[in-house]
Design a protein around this motif. Structure first.
Motif, PDB file in Angstrom:
ATOM      1  N   LYS A  32       6.807  -0.447   2.719  1.00 32.78           N
ATOM      2  CA  LYS A  32       5.340  -0.525   2.166  1.00 32.78           C
ATOM      3  C   LYS A  32       4.578  -0.900   3.492  1.00 32.78           C
ATOM      4  O   LYS A  32       4.786  -1.711   4.252  1.00 32.78           O
ATOM      5  CB  LYS A  32       5.655  -1.675   1.155  1.00 32.78           C
ATOM      6  CG  LYS A  32       4.292  -2.004   0.334  1.00 32.78           C
ATOM      7  CD  LYS A  32       4.461  -3.078  -0.562  1.00 32.78           C
ATOM      8  CE  LYS A  32       2.983  -3.165  -1.354  1.00 32.78           C
ATOM      9  NZ  LYS A  32       3.255  -4.284  -2.581  1.00 32.78           N
ATOM     10  N   LYS A  33       3.479  -0.200   3.273  1.00 36.54           N
ATOM     11  CA  LYS A  33       2.195  -0.326   4.302  1.00 36.54           C
ATOM     12  C   LYS A  33       0.939  -0.646   3.778  1.00 36.54           C
ATOM     13  O   LYS A  33       0.728  -0.102   2.601  1.00 36.54           O
ATOM     14  CB  LYS A  33       2.043   0.853   5.354  1.00 36.54           C
ATOM     15  CG  LYS A  33       3.453   1.331   5.988  1.00 36.54           C
ATOM     16  CD  LYS A  33       3.764   0.499   7.095  1.00 36.54           C
ATOM     17  CE  LYS A  33       4.890   1.042   8.224  1.00 36.54           C
ATOM     18  NZ  LYS A  33       4.659   0.589   9.600  1.00 36.54           N
ATOM     19  N   GLU A  34       0.301  -1.572   4.375  1.00 38.28           N
ATOM     20  CA  GLU A  34      -0.887  -2.205   3.761  1.00 38.28           C
ATOM     21  C   GLU A  34      -1.998  -1.385   4.335  1.00 38.28           C
ATOM     22  O   GLU A  34      -1.583  -0.970   5.253  1.00 38.28           O
ATOM     23  CB  GLU A  34      -1.000  -3.638   4.064  1.00 38.28           C
ATOM     24  CG  GLU A  34       0.189  -4.524   3.403  1.00 38.28           C
ATOM     25  CD  GLU A  34      -0.111  -4.808   1.854  1.00 38.28           C
ATOM     26  OE1 GLU A  34      -0.941  -4.570   1.375  1.00 38.28           O
ATOM     27  OE2 GLU A  34       1.110  -4.783   1.512  1.00 38.28           O
ATOM     28  N   GLY A  35      -3.113  -1.263   3.627  1.00 38.85           N
ATOM     29  CA  GLY A  35      -4.372  -0.789   4.394  1.00 38.85           C
ATOM     30  C   GLY A  35      -4.576   0.578   3.485  1.00 38.85           C
ATOM     31  O   GLY A  35      -3.862   1.260   2.791  1.00 38.85           O
ATOM     32  N   SER A  74      -1.921  -0.624  -0.638  1.00 38.65           N
ATOM     33  CA  SER A  74      -0.958  -0.283  -0.003  1.00 38.65           C
ATOM     34  C   SER A  74      -0.371   0.837  -0.403  1.00 38.65           C
ATOM     35  O   SER A  74      -0.489   1.622  -1.675  1.00 38.65           O
ATOM     36  CB  SER A  74       0.141  -1.271   0.109  1.00 38.65           C
ATOM     37  OG  SER A  74       0.704  -1.408  -1.260  1.00 38.65           O
ATOM     38  N   VAL A  75       0.854   1.522   0.325  1.00 36.33           N
ATOM     39  CA  VAL A  75       1.392   2.688  -0.088  1.00 36.33           C
ATOM     40  C   VAL A  75       2.805   2.500   0.192  1.00 36.33           C
ATOM     41  O   VAL A  75       3.272   1.937   1.408  1.00 36.33           O
ATOM     42  CB  VAL A  75       0.866   4.060   0.543  1.00 36.33           C
ATOM     43  CG1 VAL A  75       1.925   5.173   0.194  1.00 36.33           C
ATOM     44  CG2 VAL A  75      -0.383   4.405   0.522  1.00 36.33           C
ATOM     45  N   LYS A  76       3.913   2.844  -0.852  1.00 36.60           N
ATOM     46  CA  LYS A  76       5.301   2.469  -0.537  1.00 36.60           C
ATOM     47  C   LYS A  76       5.687   3.912  -0.486  1.00 36.60           C
ATOM     48  O   LYS A  76       5.614   4.571  -1.212  1.00 36.60           O
ATOM     49  CB  LYS A  76       5.874   2.145  -1.781  1.00 36.60           C
ATOM     50  CG  LYS A  76       7.294   1.643  -1.661  1.00 36.60           C
ATOM     51  CD  LYS A  76       7.932   1.101  -2.983  1.00 36.60           C
ATOM     52  CE  LYS A  76       6.982   0.333  -3.703  1.00 36.60           C
ATOM     53  NZ  LYS A  76       7.444  -0.248  -5.012  1.00 36.60           N
ATOM     54  N   THR A  77       6.219   4.278   0.961  1.00 36.39           N
ATOM     55  CA  THR A  77       6.914   5.497   1.102  1.00 36.39           C
ATOM     56  C   THR A  77       8.282   5.423   0.922  1.00 36.39           C
ATOM     57  O   THR A  77       9.009   4.681   1.451  1.00 36.39           O
ATOM     58  CB  THR A  77       6.529   5.997   2.578  1.00 36.39           C
ATOM     59  OG1 THR A  77       4.899   5.828   2.827  1.00 36.39           O
ATOM     60  CG2 THR A  77       6.922   7.500   3.150  1.00 36.39           C
ATOM     61  N   SER A  78       8.810   6.645   0.343  1.00 36.66           N
ATOM     62  CA  SER A  78      10.463   6.719   0.077  1.00 36.66           C
ATOM     63  C   SER A  78      10.801   7.909   0.765  1.00 36.66           C
ATOM     64  O   SER A  78      10.374   9.018   0.247  1.00 36.66           O
ATOM     65  CB  SER A  78      10.595   6.429  -1.248  1.00 36.66           C
ATOM     66  OG  SER A  78       9.853   4.864  -1.768  1.00 36.66           O
ATOM     67  N   PHE A  79      12.095   7.842   1.070  1.00 38.43           N
ATOM     68  CA  PHE A  79      12.868   8.848   1.222  1.00 38.43           C
ATOM     69  C   PHE A  79      14.079   8.773  -0.016  1.00 38.43           C
ATOM     70  O   PHE A  79      14.684   7.725   0.089  1.00 38.43           O
ATOM     71  CB  PHE A  79      13.718   8.952   2.410  1.00 38.43           C
ATOM     72  CG  PHE A  79      12.750   9.509   3.610  1.00 38.43           C
ATOM     73  CD1 PHE A  79      11.647   9.737   3.677  1.00 38.43           C
ATOM     74  CD2 PHE A  79      13.321   9.830   4.864  1.00 38.43           C
ATOM     75  CE1 PHE A  79      10.672   9.923   4.720  1.00 38.43           C
ATOM     76  CE2 PHE A  79      12.561  10.263   6.022  1.00 38.43           C
ATOM     77  CZ  PHE A  79      11.381  10.243   5.934  1.00 38.43           C
ATOM     78  N   VAL A  80      14.360   9.953  -0.457  1.00 37.41           N
ATOM     79  CA  VAL A  80      15.555   9.970  -1.514  1.00 37.41           C
ATOM     80  C   VAL A  80      16.883  10.167  -0.780  1.00 37.41           C
ATOM     81  O   VAL A  80      16.737  10.961  -0.031  1.00 37.41           O
ATOM     82  CB  VAL A  80      15.329  10.986  -2.546  1.00 37.41           C
ATOM     83  CG1 VAL A  80      16.549  10.939  -3.530  1.00 37.41           C
ATOM     84  CG2 VAL A  80      14.013  10.632  -3.373  1.00 37.41           C
TER      85      VAL A  80
END
Length: 173
Positions: A32-35, A74-80
């Motif tokens: 998770k990255k803020e901004g 924020s955005v939560k970036t995920s790799f399956v």
């Protein structure tokens, strides 16, 4: 045929570029990255994890799509993670900001489109999907999830993009 493993789902309903899908449970590595404007900022952190930046120095195959869940600021970036890896067997990330999580089975509304990754296009497509889901009697129960299937060097007209929302059928009155 895709060059990398893609997440499995079954289509329950399809109209034009929109679908109601059933996803089985799957595992993700996420950060998770803020901004604002952080849509791609977590990619390199998770790429390091699958490239051996974990306590086992194990390389894990890339899959698609890359998922980005948009939250307030924020955005939560995920790799399956590939299906061959059981949750309890996935190596611990060296970077403690990267988390391993199991996403349970669920129903999702989806809209597929091509083109560049511009915010106004995602907002437009998201609006179309929301209206369609409402018309089909579904309630949205998640934040918007952006699914991007192609590397950034893919020409925009060949890119596969999707917006997903977890949904449930509305109860009658």
């Amino acid at each position: 045929m895709p060059l990398v493993e893609q997440i499995d789902y079954g289509v329950l309903l399809k109209e034009e570029s929109m679908e109601i899908r059933q996803y089985e449970g799957f595992n993700v590595a996420e950060i998770k990255k803020e901004g604002k404007n952080v849509m791609d900022s977590g990619f390199n952190d998770i790429f390091r994890y699958i490239s051996g930046g974990n306590e086992s120095s194990e390389k894990i195959s890339m899959t698609s799509p890359v998922l980005s869940e948009i939250e307030d600021n924020s955005v939560k970036t995920s790799f399956v993670m590939p299906k061959e890896h059981k949750f309890e067997e996935l190596p611990e990330p060296i970077d403690k900001a990267v988390q391993i999580r199991h996403v349970p089975k669920g129903i999702y509304g989806a809209i597929r489109f091509t083109g560049s990754w511009k915010q106004e296009k995602f907002l437009n497509m998201s609006g179309h999907l929301r209206l369609w889901l409402e018309s089909k009697g579904y309630e949205i129960v998640s934040n918007a999830i952006v699914a991007r299937y192609n590397p950034p060097f893919t020409p925009p007209f060949l890119r596969r993009n999707e917006i997903l929302y977890e949904v449930r059928k509305k109860e009658n009155g």
